[in-house]
Motif scaffolding. Structure first.
Motif, mmCIF file in Angstrom:
data_model
loop_
_atom_site.group_PDB
_atom_site.id
_atom_site.type_symbol
_atom_site.label_atom_id
_atom_site.label_comp_id
_atom_site.label_asym_id
_atom_site.label_seq_id
_atom_site.Cartn_x
_atom_site.Cartn_y
_atom_site.Cartn_z
ATOM 1 N N LEU A 21 19.435 87.630 17.139
ATOM 2 C CA LEU A 21 18.487 88.310 16.253
ATOM 3 C C LEU A 21 17.080 87.580 16.017
ATOM 4 N N PHE A 22 17.198 86.283 15.698
ATOM 5 C CA PHE A 22 15.959 85.504 15.239
ATOM 6 C C PHE A 22 14.946 85.365 16.567
ATOM 7 N N SER A 23 15.595 85.335 17.728
ATOM 8 C CA SER A 23 14.822 85.282 18.958
ATOM 9 C C SER A 23 14.280 86.446 19.190
ATOM 10 N N MET A 24 14.888 87.599 18.972
ATOM 11 C CA MET A 24 14.042 88.749 19.197
ATOM 12 C C MET A 24 13.174 89.155 18.140
ATOM 13 N N LEU A 25 13.397 88.922 16.970
ATOM 14 C CA LEU A 25 12.257 89.229 15.878
ATOM 15 C C LEU A 25 11.200 88.044 16.045
ATOM 16 N N ILE A 26 11.257 87.097 16.264
ATOM 17 C CA ILE A 26 10.147 86.211 16.838
ATOM 18 C C ILE A 26 9.575 86.238 18.239
ATOM 19 N N GLY A 27 10.376 86.330 19.124
ATOM 20 C CA GLY A 27 10.142 86.284 20.544
ATOM 21 C C GLY A 27 8.971 87.682 20.955
ATOM 22 N N ILE A 28 9.511 88.687 20.625
ATOM 23 C CA ILE A 28 8.844 89.908 21.240
ATOM 24 C C ILE A 28 7.404 89.907 20.480
ATOM 25 N N PRO A 29 7.291 89.676 19.315
ATOM 26 C CA PRO A 29 5.853 89.785 18.634
ATOM 27 C C PRO A 29 4.978 88.154 19.479
ATOM 28 N N LEU A 30 5.730 87.156 19.335
ATOM 29 C CA LEU A 30 5.158 85.994 20.167
ATOM 30 C C LEU A 30 4.488 86.171 21.529
ATOM 31 N N GLY A 31 5.497 87.088 22.119
ATOM 32 C CA GLY A 31 5.098 87.386 23.741
ATOM 33 C C GLY A 31 3.934 88.326 23.672
ATOM 34 N N MET A 32 4.008 89.308 22.677
ATOM 35 C CA MET A 32 2.671 90.364 22.726
ATOM 36 C C MET A 32 1.643 89.516 22.302
ATOM 37 N N TRP A 33 1.520 88.727 21.448
ATOM 38 C CA TRP A 33 0.426 87.865 20.753
ATOM 39 C C TRP A 33 -0.032 86.996 21.706
ATOM 40 N N VAL A 34 0.700 86.560 22.612
ATOM 41 C CA VAL A 34 0.109 85.439 23.789
ATOM 42 C C VAL A 34 -0.425 86.235 24.779
ATOM 43 N N ILE A 35 -0.037 87.347 25.175
ATOM 44 C CA ILE A 35 -0.512 88.235 26.200
ATOM 45 C C ILE A 35 -1.852 88.850 25.664
ATOM 46 N N GLY A 36 -1.853 89.294 24.538
ATOM 47 C CA GLY A 36 -3.012 89.695 23.895
ATOM 48 C C GLY A 36 -4.284 89.206 23.991
ATOM 49 N N LEU A 37 -3.788 87.829 23.383
ATOM 50 C CA LEU A 37 -4.815 86.763 23.428
ATOM 51 C C LEU A 37 -5.368 86.514 24.851
ATOM 52 N N SER A 38 -4.695 86.814 25.871
ATOM 53 C CA SER A 38 -5.175 86.284 27.131
ATOM 54 C C SER A 38 -6.129 87.381 27.629
ATOM 55 N N TYR A 39 -6.145 88.695 27.178
ATOM 56 C CA TYR A 39 -7.109 89.572 27.429
ATOM 57 C C TYR A 39 -8.481 89.695 26.604
ATOM 58 N N SER A 40 -8.280 88.473 25.374
ATOM 59 C CA SER A 40 -9.619 88.407 24.515
ATOM 60 C C SER A 40 -10.807 88.131 25.522
ATOM 61 N N LYS A 41 -12.035 88.428 24.815
ATOM 62 C CA LYS A 41 -13.040 88.043 25.358
ATOM 63 C C LYS A 41 -13.540 86.773 25.123
ATOM 64 N N ASN A 42 -12.907 86.077 23.927
ATOM 65 C CA ASN A 42 -13.303 85.136 23.324
ATOM 66 C C ASN A 42 -12.525 83.929 24.290
ATOM 67 N N GLY A 43 -13.196 83.039 24.621
ATOM 68 C CA GLY A 43 -12.749 81.775 25.339
ATOM 69 C C GLY A 43 -11.836 81.205 24.865
ATOM 70 N N PHE A 44 -11.842 80.757 23.383
ATOM 71 C CA PHE A 44 -11.011 79.940 22.656
ATOM 72 C C PHE A 44 -9.568 80.669 22.717
ATOM 73 N N ASN A 45 -9.540 82.122 22.366
ATOM 74 C CA ASN A 45 -8.518 82.883 22.454
ATOM 75 C C ASN A 45 -7.715 82.550 23.727
ATOM 76 N N ARG A 46 -8.561 82.847 24.750
ATOM 77 C CA ARG A 46 -7.982 82.892 26.089
ATOM 78 C C ARG A 46 -7.163 81.332 26.647
ATOM 79 N N GLY A 47 -8.162 80.379 25.966
ATOM 80 C CA GLY A 47 -7.594 79.024 26.291
ATOM 81 C C GLY A 47 -6.140 78.815 25.306
ATOM 82 N N LEU A 48 -6.350 79.437 24.358
ATOM 83 C CA LEU A 48 -4.939 79.454 23.199
ATOM 84 C C LEU A 48 -3.658 79.889 23.897
ATOM 85 N N SER A 49 -4.094 81.135 24.607
ATOM 86 C CA SER A 49 -2.910 82.020 25.204
ATOM 87 C C SER A 49 -2.623 80.930 26.434
ATOM 88 N N ALA A 50 -3.185 80.377 27.292
ATOM 89 C CA ALA A 50 -3.009 79.946 28.314
ATOM 90 C C ALA A 50 -1.849 78.615 27.993
#
Lengths: 212, 352
Positions: A21-50
């Motif tokens: 339950l905890f893995s789902m609650l944290i893992g799904i938004p975390l995964g979405m956030w990481v992939i969302g950052l990778s499509y950002s125009k901001n270089g820092f966000n892309r670096g953070l995502s990587a």
């Protein structure tokens, strides 16, 4: 024998279900956030995502026994604050599960994003709308399937935790086999674990919408 | 009614990040498209047709140059405004993506949900769009159960619901049979008229260009090598790509097995092959027969093609003429002077 087994089974389910339950609650938004950052125009966000993506992969690749060792201070702290060993084990189990789910969500979204990018752009959707209105419903089946598989993996991890003394079927089977030695407990534990894994799998099949 | 330029591309250049180095895949593109026009883009695979469509739709920003849509320069527009402007431009492709677990209705409603339309309006607009593309009967079906044609119709409906002004069609006729293609052409014409759309489509099918397009651009290696009307493309192709494109449709060239035997130099063992091209010519047969009689030449018709494009007749004939080369040259000049555009395309061996 039966009361011992039931008590161990209860401990295992307690660890696995809460951790999943905890893995789902944290893992799904975390995964979405990481992939969302990778499509950002901001270089820092892309670096953070990587960087986050690399951490997810590293934790996924680390054997669970080492993750347990790394979390000994946290586990000790929780035990000192009147939480049982079984309860304290939920933390490393949830961390490992979160990483597995987040990494899988990243892969699923990455694949869908490459297919949908042109369509969503021409529809005039922002990145946030693309993630929430298109990719999330489209990937729901696969994400839930991943969660079901992760629950089965966490079940395996809980047996390793049992070797550390966290309770559950793992501890019961190890103790009885080494100290008595009585293989019957080990065999019953294995059969029970296989049965639980099958229940997770078929529950997922029942809940999930048909695959297309 | 005065027609304005809805699309204006100026000096567009765009690059593609290849595995080893950046490659230029659009070179010096200058293009204007009139509102309500249907423009066809032809060219070999990799010529940059899809890249140009993506550039017009601002799905990829060009490296240099200006993309103006409806008098607005979108090239340097900030992302939030560009997201809104993109809603005027629809893109339909041969492999459209849909929400596979949602029915046709919900897929068409997706762009409206993105724009946060009220629910009552969404239902009405979705119904209208599906009726326009003649897919109302499949409103409750899942996209996975639709045929390729129906998937294109669904993609069209999803674009139309956005009240687009420009429709970009990327190879949408690929994988459709003859009947489905004809139906889709009729449907495109209908929705173009009803919505006053400007349509730009890429294809390698000359029949589609002939039946639906007003104007054509020919692309080769990322550059526009020819801009012409459909009629000009089929009668006076200027580029090699265009000639290749129409070769088998209009019988502008001989089949490959014949062409292998043709030589460029005249000799006593060979006779001339002449291509005669005429559009609006009075009594062409009479002129041809009289000329050959006057020059005492004999001929055989090898192949002939006749069709109407944009209400103009197209006639292309390839004939073999037997006689000495000087007389044949004089006859060809005479034919040219009398409205039959003629040229010697080579020399075929005599059969004894």
């Amino acid at each position: 024998m039966l009361p011992t087994l039931i008590s161990a089974l209860r401990e295992t389910l307690y660890m696995v279900l809460y951790s999943t339950l905890f893995s789902m609650l944290i893992g799904i938004p975390l995964g979405m956030w990481v992939i969302g950052l990778s499509y950002s125009k901001n270089g820092f966000n892309r670096g953070l995502s990587a960087t986050l993506h690399a951490i997810l992969l590293a934790v996924k690749a680390t054997p669970y026994i080492l993750v347990m060792l790394l979390f000994i201070p946290t586990t000790n702290w929780l035990i000192n604050h009147h939480i049982s060993f079984t309860g304290a084990t939920i933390v490393p189990l949830s961390v490992a599960g979160t990483m597995l789910i987040a990494q899988a969500v990243c892969e699923i979204f990455k694949e869908l994003m490459s297919k949908w990018q042109s369509t969503t752009k021409s529809m005039g959707a922002t990145s946030k709308q693309t993630m929430l209105l298109i990719l999330l419903p489209e990937s729901l089946t696969r994400i839930l399937e991943t969660c079901s598989n992760t629950a089965a993996t966490i079940l395996g991890f809980s047996i390793i935790a049992g070797a550390f003394g966290a309770g559950g079927l793992g501890q019961l089977a190890i103790e009885k086999t080494i100290t008595e030695p009585n293989f019957l407990y080990a065999i019953i534990s294995i059969v029970t674990l296989i049965a639980i894994q099958q229940i997770f799998k078929y529950t997922a099949i029942l809940i999930l919408p048909p695959k297309t | 009614m005065e027609q304005s330029h809805i699309i204006n591309l100026k000096d567009i250049e765009s690059t593609y990040s290849g595995p080893r180095q950046e490659q230029l895949y659009l070179k010096s593109i200058n293009l204007t498209v009139t509102s309500g026009e249907i423009l066809g883009i032809i060219g070999r695979a990799g010529a940059g047709k899809s890249a140009l469509l993506r550039c017009i739709g601002l799905l990829d920003r060009p490296l240099t140059g200006i993309v103006s849509i409806d008098q607005k320069n979108l090239t340097f527009m900030a992302s939030p405004e560009l997201v809104v402007e993109r809603r005027n431009i629809g893109l339909v492709s041969s492999k459209p993506e849909f929400l596979q677990t949602q029915n046709v209705n919900k897929n068409v409603a997706l762009p409206l949900k993105i724009q946060r339309f009220p629910r009552q309006n969404i239902t009405k607009l979705v119904e209208q769009a599906l009726a326009q593309v003649e897919l109302s009967s499949k409103a409750l079906s899942l996209p996975g159960s639709l045929s390729q044609l129906q998937k294109i119709q669904l993609d069209l409906a999803r674009n139309l619901v956005n009240r687009i002004k420009i429709l970009l069609c990327d190879d949408i006729f690929v994988g459709l049979d003859q009947k489905s293609s004809e139906y889709l052409i009729t449907l495109l014409r209908k929705i173009q008229k009803e919505n006053n759309l400007t349509i730009i489509l890429t294809t390698n099918d000359s029949d589609i260009i002939k039946t639906i397009c007003d104007r054509v651009i020919v692309m080769h290696l990322g550059a526009i090598v020819e801009k012409c009307s459909v009629f000009e493309l089929f009668t006076r192709p200027a580029s090699d790509t265009a000639r290749e494109f129409i070769r088998f449709t209009t019988k502008h060239e001989l089949p490959t097995c014949f062409r292998r035997k043709i030589v460029a130099q005249e000799s006593p063992e060979h006779h001339a092959l002449v291509r005669i091209n005429f559009t609006e010519c009075l009594a062409p047969e009479e002129i041809l027969n009289n000329t050959l009689d006057a020059y005492d030449l004999k001929m055989n018709i090898i192949q002939a093609y006749q069709e109407k494009i944009n209400n103009h007749g197209i006639n292309i004939m390839i004939i073999e003429i037997f006689g000495d080369s000087l007389t044949v040259n004089n006859a060809v000049t005479f034919l040219n002077n009398n409205g039959l555009q003629s040229e010697i395309i080579g020399y075929a061996p005599n059969i004894n």
